[in-house]
Scaffold this motif. Structure first.
Motif, PDB file in Angstrom:
ATOM      1  N   LEU B  30      60.149  48.377  71.994  1.00 29.48           N
ATOM      2  CA  LEU B  30      59.190  47.445  72.593  1.00 29.48           C
ATOM      3  C   LEU B  30      58.506  48.048  73.822  1.00 29.48           C
ATOM      4  CD1 LEU B  30      57.964  44.595  72.535  1.00 29.48           C
ATOM      5  CD2 LEU B  30      59.816  43.853  74.015  1.00 29.48           C
ATOM      6  N   ASP B  31      59.289  48.735  74.645  1.00 24.88           N
ATOM      7  CA  ASP B  31      58.706  49.268  75.868  1.00 24.88           C
ATOM      8  C   ASP B  31      57.656  50.340  75.595  1.00 24.88           C
ATOM      9  OD1 ASP B  31      59.893  47.713  77.934  1.00 24.88           O
ATOM     10  OD2 ASP B  31      61.807  48.637  77.418  1.00 24.88           O
ATOM     11  N   GLN B  32      57.961  51.190  74.577  1.00 23.36           N
ATOM     12  CA  GLN B  32      56.962  52.204  74.221  1.00 23.36           C
ATOM     13  C   GLN B  32      55.686  51.539  73.717  1.00 23.36           C
ATOM     14  OE1 GLN B  32      60.226  53.865  72.101  1.00 23.36           O
ATOM     15  NE2 GLN B  32      59.118  55.815  71.976  1.00 23.36           N
ATOM     16  N   ARG B  33      55.872  50.479  72.893  1.00 22.02           N
ATOM     17  CA  ARG B  33      54.718  49.791  72.320  1.00 22.02           C
ATOM     18  C   ARG B  33      53.902  49.107  73.410  1.00 22.02           C
ATOM     19  NH1 ARG B  33      54.159  48.906  67.012  1.00 22.02           N
ATOM     20  NH2 ARG B  33      55.489  50.284  65.796  1.00 22.02           N
ATOM     21  N   LEU B  34      54.591  48.483  74.368  1.00 24.92           N
ATOM     22  CA  LEU B  34      53.880  47.838  75.469  1.00 24.92           C
ATOM     23  C   LEU B  34      53.143  48.871  76.308  1.00 24.92           C
ATOM     24  CD1 LEU B  34      56.393  45.093  76.579  1.00 24.92           C
ATOM     25  CD2 LEU B  34      54.106  44.737  75.675  1.00 24.92           C
ATOM     26  N   ALA B  35      53.790  50.019  76.525  1.00 24.01           N
ATOM     27  CA  ALA B  35      53.143  51.078  77.303  1.00 24.01           C
ATOM     28  C   ALA B  35      51.866  51.525  76.595  1.00 24.01           C
ATOM     29  CB  ALA B  35      54.097  52.249  77.494  1.00 24.01           C
ATOM     30  N   ALA B  36      51.921  51.594  75.258  1.00 19.70           N
ATOM     31  CA  ALA B  36      50.751  52.041  74.499  1.00 19.70           C
ATOM     32  C   ALA B  36      49.584  51.060  74.633  1.00 19.70           C
ATOM     33  CB  ALA B  36      51.121  52.224  73.032  1.00 19.70           C
ATOM     34  N   VAL B  37      49.885  49.746  74.586  1.00 20.39           N
ATOM     35  CA  VAL B  37      48.776  48.786  74.689  1.00 20.39           C
ATOM     36  C   VAL B  37      48.332  48.573  76.136  1.00 20.39           C
ATOM     37  CG1 VAL B  37      49.390  47.520  72.593  1.00 20.39           C
ATOM     38  CG2 VAL B  37      50.239  46.707  74.790  1.00 20.39           C
ATOM     39  N   SER B  38      49.128  49.050  77.085  1.00 22.97           N
ATOM     40  CA  SER B  38      48.781  48.860  78.498  1.00 22.97           C
ATOM     41  C   SER B  38      48.137  50.091  79.101  1.00 22.97           C
ATOM     42  CB  SER B  38      50.020  48.506  79.309  1.00 22.97           C
ATOM     43  OG  SER B  38      50.753  47.488  78.691  1.00 22.97           O
ATOM     44  N   ALA B  39      47.793  51.060  78.241  1.00 23.63           N
ATOM     45  CA  ALA B  39      47.285  52.337  78.763  1.00 23.63           C
ATOM     46  C   ALA B  39      46.062  52.154  79.654  1.00 23.63           C
ATOM     47  CB  ALA B  39      46.967  53.272  77.602  1.00 23.63           C
ATOM     48  N   ALA B  40      45.216  51.148  79.318  1.00 22.28           N
ATOM     49  CA  ALA B  40      43.958  51.000  80.051  1.00 22.28           C
ATOM     50  C   ALA B  40      44.112  50.204  81.348  1.00 22.28           C
ATOM     51  CB  ALA B  40      42.921  50.320  79.162  1.00 22.28           C
ATOM     52  N   VAL B  41      45.319  49.704  81.597  1.00 19.87           N
ATOM     53  CA  VAL B  41      45.541  48.919  82.813  1.00 19.87           C
ATOM     54  C   VAL B  41      45.438  49.838  84.037  1.00 19.87           C
ATOM     55  CG1 VAL B  41      47.307  47.646  84.086  1.00 19.87           C
ATOM     56  CG2 VAL B  41      46.892  47.133  81.697  1.00 19.87           C
ATOM     57  N   GLY B  42      44.799  49.346  85.065  1.00 25.29           N
ATOM     58  CA  GLY B  42      44.531  50.157  86.257  1.00 25.29           C
ATOM     59  C   GLY B  42      45.779  50.531  87.036  1.00 25.29           C
ATOM     60  N   PRO B  43      45.577  51.278  88.128  1.00 25.94           N
ATOM     61  CA  PRO B  43      46.714  51.758  88.916  1.00 25.94           C
ATOM     62  C   PRO B  43      47.546  50.629  89.509  1.00 25.94           C
ATOM     63  CG  PRO B  43      44.639  52.088  90.087  1.00 25.94           C
ATOM     64  CD  PRO B  43      44.289  51.682  88.691  1.00 25.94           C
ATOM     65  N   GLU B  44      46.963  49.439  89.629  1.00 23.18           N
ATOM     66  CA  GLU B  44      47.698  48.328  90.227  1.00 23.18           C
ATOM     67  C   GLU B  44      48.515  47.551  89.202  1.00 23.18           C
ATOM     68  OE1 GLU B  44      47.889  47.953  93.518  1.00 23.18           O
ATOM     69  OE2 GLU B  44      46.693  49.777  93.559  1.00 23.18           O
ATOM     70  N   GLY B  45      48.508  48.011  87.941  1.00 24.50           N
ATOM     71  CA  GLY B  45      49.338  47.369  86.937  1.00 24.50           C
ATOM     72  C   GLY B  45      48.800  46.033  86.462  1.00 24.50           C
ATOM     73  N   ILE B  46      47.494  45.851  86.518  1.00 25.90           N
ATOM     74  CA  ILE B  46      46.910  44.595  86.057  1.00 25.90           C
ATOM     75  C   ILE B  46      45.495  44.890  85.571  1.00 25.90           C
ATOM     76  CG2 ILE B  46      45.934  43.807  88.255  1.00 25.90           C
ATOM     77  CD1 ILE B  46      47.705  41.144  87.357  1.00 25.90           C
ATOM     78  N   ASP B  47      45.115  44.308  84.437  1.00 28.18           N
ATOM     79  CA  ASP B  47      43.783  44.623  83.932  1.00 28.18           C
ATOM     80  C   ASP B  47      42.780  43.579  84.421  1.00 28.18           C
ATOM     81  OD1 ASP B  47      43.647  42.458  82.211  1.00 28.18           O
ATOM     82  OD2 ASP B  47      43.240  43.653  80.435  1.00 28.18           O
ATOM     83  N   PRO B  48      41.456  43.840  84.246  1.00 25.48           N
ATOM     84  CA  PRO B  48      40.461  42.942  84.856  1.00 25.48           C
ATOM     85  C   PRO B  48      40.554  41.502  84.361  1.00 25.48           C
ATOM     86  CG  PRO B  48      39.413  44.963  84.113  1.00 25.48           C
ATOM     87  CD  PRO B  48      40.818  45.012  83.617  1.00 25.48           C
ATOM     88  N   PHE B  49      41.163  41.292  83.199  1.00 22.52           N
ATOM     89  CA  PHE B  49      41.304  39.928  82.701  1.00 22.52           C
ATOM     90  C   PHE B  49      42.619  39.303  83.169  1.00 22.52           C
ATOM     91  CE2 PHE B  49      37.758  41.156  80.217  1.00 22.52           C
ATOM     92  CZ  PHE B  49      37.104  39.972  79.931  1.00 22.52           C
ATOM     93  N   GLY B  50      43.389  40.028  83.964  1.00 19.01           N
ATOM     94  CA  GLY B  50      44.600  39.463  84.530  1.00 19.01           C
ATOM     95  C   GLY B  50      45.838  39.782  83.724  1.00 19.01           C
ATOM     96  N   MET B  51      45.707  40.619  82.668  1.00 18.07           N
ATOM     97  CA  MET B  51      46.870  40.957  81.856  1.00 18.07           C
ATOM     98  C   MET B  51      47.800  41.876  82.639  1.00 18.07           C
ATOM     99  SD  MET B  51      48.570  43.220  79.742  1.00 18.07           S
ATOM    100  CE  MET B  51      47.563  44.452  78.935  1.00 18.07           C
ATOM    101  N   GLU B  52      49.093  41.517  82.634  1.00 18.52           N
ATOM    102  CA  GLU B  52      50.064  42.267  83.405  1.00 18.52           C
ATOM    103  C   GLU B  52      51.220  42.641  82.481  1.00 18.52           C
ATOM    104  OE1 GLU B  52      52.231  41.444  87.628  1.00 18.52           O
ATOM    105  OE2 GLU B  52      52.464  39.999  86.019  1.00 18.52           O
ATOM    106  N   PRO B  53      51.428  43.929  82.228  1.00 18.74           N
ATOM    107  CA  PRO B  53      52.462  44.336  81.277  1.00 18.74           C
ATOM    108  C   PRO B  53      53.847  43.754  81.571  1.00 18.74           C
ATOM    109  CG  PRO B  53      51.084  46.192  81.831  1.00 18.74           C
ATOM    110  CD  PRO B  53      50.653  45.067  82.723  1.00 18.74           C
ATOM    111  N   ALA B  54      54.194  43.578  82.840  1.00 20.19           N
ATOM    112  CA  ALA B  54      55.530  43.066  83.171  1.00 20.19           C
ATOM    113  C   ALA B  54      55.726  41.649  82.626  1.00 20.19           C
ATOM    114  CB  ALA B  54      55.740  43.095  84.677  1.00 20.19           C
ATOM    115  N   THR B  55      54.710  40.790  82.818  1.00 21.12           N
ATOM    116  CA  THR B  55      54.798  39.427  82.291  1.00 21.12           C
ATOM    117  C   THR B  55      54.706  39.445  80.773  1.00 21.12           C
ATOM    118  OG1 THR B  55      53.576  38.768  84.244  1.00 21.12           O
ATOM    119  CG2 THR B  55      53.879  37.090  82.555  1.00 21.12           C
TER     120      THR B  55
END
Lengths: 315, 294
Positions: B30-55
């Motif tokens: 799961l963690d590898q898969r989440l890392a793959a879909v979160s590749a585009a998330v910025g350095p702050e760990g959150i994407d412009p639409f508010g998606m946060e891999p941790a949550t």
């Protein structure tokens, strides 16, 4: 600096009048512009801290003395910092009305006395924060800030000036929340102790370092530039993340209580924030600044850390 | 009822070993898969639409449990999902949008490569406390055309249920009847030149077998729908969906060309083509299943 060197790096060929120059943002704008341009500071407030080569006209925009400055042909471009970024401007409805009146006078002078360029520093707040907002608003989005009507009025007056005087280069900048020494609503909100937040809400917000706002303003003065431009800083962040970074103590308030409480506090003079601003910490009101990046060559120079740290520059 | 009791008994007996297997199988990568879909998330760990891999991870663990254990989802055709921007279009039903969760989980857990499907919610959802924040952190966006365009521009997977709200509140007698498709997704596909992947969901219609929908009463108390479903007679546990077996089929991508602002007749015809595909696949999956529970 000699005059010829000034001419080479100029933002605008001709003297630039800055109204609201003695305010906090005004200080920064004047200090940045006077390095390259001839600057006239217009502000009824005292402006002792101005650079030596800046002429300060201690006058209200609505006074005859201001008209005379324009009539004498002393102004090539006018920069209006608007009522959005000053502490006094938002407090009372009269303040709003005065702001709209002042701006209508400025438009009148620009129209009558051969001003070639007008730059209004409006605000992204004019779009209004609402549940139905897209994540990023373009410049074409309707201005729906329901309870901040005077902010909208000033922006719309500048818009109608586009067709009234198509030969004058009119620019409207709509920056997201400016932080730094400034006294905008979000900047003041973030300095509260403790900071009230709405229980269960954590919208993404955009902050803009004051220096980046000034940079955008200077780029807007470039000859040939006209139109409306959103201005944003580094990529957006949830409000909670910003407050964490600032190490703020937070009080969670149910959103149904927020507006009445602010209203009461306002009535007894404990806060200058308006209940209307509650929606800005509940819903997104973020802008797409790709047009400014493309047409103005604007890009924020400050990253997250520096921009967030700027909140505490206020003394 | 007899069948159901038997099923529950068997499930409890196998519970321990199933959970063990779930931990080993579903959560291992799961963690590898989440890392793959979160590749585009910025350095702050959150994407412009508010998606946060941790949550997203916390939600994904729960969703994976539903997918693997509770609904034992059987998914085919995931290889049909092309790289880049794509609109995934499915039939809708079952009172709660669990079908959306299953499609999203399938793409995340079994997609090669894993993809994060972006759902769009009604415009009143951001006014709900907690829900709005949580959904945003999970990558869900508000359903405005601007958001959809922007997500497709970013090369994301957009999940759409073009039947809309009408379909999710269906009663048992209307199960698997496909309502007319709203054609907005076709206009988006045309504008973004994104392929459309039709998906059939079978199982959702039986999770809350709804006998009657008290829409009128619901509206009076401010709800869009007020379903009365079979297991409601069991207190508390009756709130849970029945552990039906889900079957998902991802069809071959469909490409449309034309003017995104063309007349309704033209665009509706394209939407109807997609609806036809979904209907064919739904019928096939219904015929193929042996039983609603296994």
């Amino acid at each position: 600096m000699t005059m010829s060197a000034k001419e080479a790096g100029r933002a605008f060929p001709g003297p630039v009048a800055v109204s609201g120059a003695a305010g906090r943002l005004g200080h920064l704008v004047v200090r940045r512009l006077h390095r390259t341009d001839e600057v006239l500071a217009l502000d009824p407030r005292d402006f002792a801290a101005r650079p030596a080569d800046v002429t300060h006209h201690m006058t209200d925009l609505r006074r005859r003395a201001t008209r005379d400055i324009f009539r004498r042909g002393l102004v090539g471009a006018a920069v209006h910092l608007g009522p959005f970024h000053s502490a006094g401007g938002e407090g009372k409805e009269q303040g709003f009305a005065a702001a709209a009146l002042s701006f209508s006078r400025l438009l009148e002078y620009c129209d009558a006395y051969h001003v070639k360029k007008l730059v209004l520093l409006s605000s992204a707040d004019v779009y209004g924060a609402s549940a139905t907002n897209p994540q990023f608003l373009s410049e074409e989005a309707p201005l729906l800030a329901a309870d901040l009507s005077a902010l909208r009025d000033v922006d719309m007056m500048a818009q109608s000036f586009f067709w009234k005087r198509p030969d004058i280069e009119t620019v409207i900048l709509r920056p997201c929340h400016i932080v730094g020494h400034v006294a905008g609503a979000m900047a003041r909100y973030l300095r509260l102790a403790p900071v009230p937040v709405l229980l269960g809400y954590d919208p993404m917000i955009q902050l803009l370092h004051e220096e980046d706002a000034v940079r955008a303003l200077r780029l807007a003065l470039a000859p040939g530039v006209r139109g409306i431009f959103n201005v944003a800083g580094p990529p957006p962040m949830p409000l909670s993340r910003v407050l964490e970074r600032l190490r703020r103590r937070v009080v969670r308030v149910p959103h149904v209580l927020a507006s009445p409480v602010i209203k009461e506090l306002g009535r007894i003079g404990k806060t200058a924030l308006k209940p209307a601003y509650v929606s800005y910490i509940r819903y997104v009101c973020m802008v797409d600044d790709s047009r400014a990046r493309e047409k103005l060559g604007y890009a924020p120079s400050r990253g997250f850390d520096e921009t967030i740290a700027a909140v505490d520059l206020w003394e | 009822m007899q069948e159901l009791l038997e099923f529950v008994g068997r499930l409890v007996a196998r519970g321990g070993s199933t959970l063990q297997r779930f931990r080993e199988e579903a959560l291992s990568d799961l963690d590898q898969r989440l890392a793959a879909v979160s590749a585009a998330v910025g350095p702050e760990g959150i994407d412009p639409f508010g998606m946060e891999p941790a949550t997203l991870r916390r939600i994904a663990v729960g969703a994976a449990f539903l997918y693997k254990v509770y609904f034992r989802c059987e998914t085919t055709g995931l290889a049909n999902v092309p790289a880049g921007p794509v609109i995934v279009v499915a039939n809708h039903g079952g009172q709660l949008p669990i079908d959306g969760v299953m499609i999203t989980t399938a793409l995340l857990l079994e997609g090669t490569p894993p993809r994060l499907a972006r759902s769009m919610v009604d415009k009143w959802v951001p006014s709900l406390p907690f829900v709005s924040t949580y959904l945003s952190r999970a990558g869900v966006a508000v359903g405005t055309p601007e958001n959809a365009e922007r997500l497709l521009e970013r090369g994301e997977v957009l999940l759409a249920f073009p039947e809309g709200m009408d379909a999710i509140t269906k009663t048992v007698d209307e199960a698997y009847e496909l309502k007319p498709f709203h054609s907005g997704f076709v206009r988006l596909a045309l504008a973004a030149k994104a392929p459309v992947v039709p998906v059939a969901v079978v199982g959702a219609e039986e999770q809350y077998p709804t006998l009657y929908n008290l829409k009128g009463v619901g509206r009076m108390i401010g709800l869009p729908s007020l379903p009365v479903w079979a297991q409601m007679i069991v207190p508390v546990a009756g709130l849970l969906p029945l552990p039906v077996r889900y079957r998902l089929e991802f069809g071959e991508p469909m490409t449309f060309t034309g003017d995104p602002d063309d007349e309704d007749a033209v665009v509706d015809a394209m939407a109807e083509q997609v609806r036809g595909r979904v209907r064919t696949m739904v019928d096939r999956q219904r015929a193929a299943r042996r039983h609603i529970f296994w």
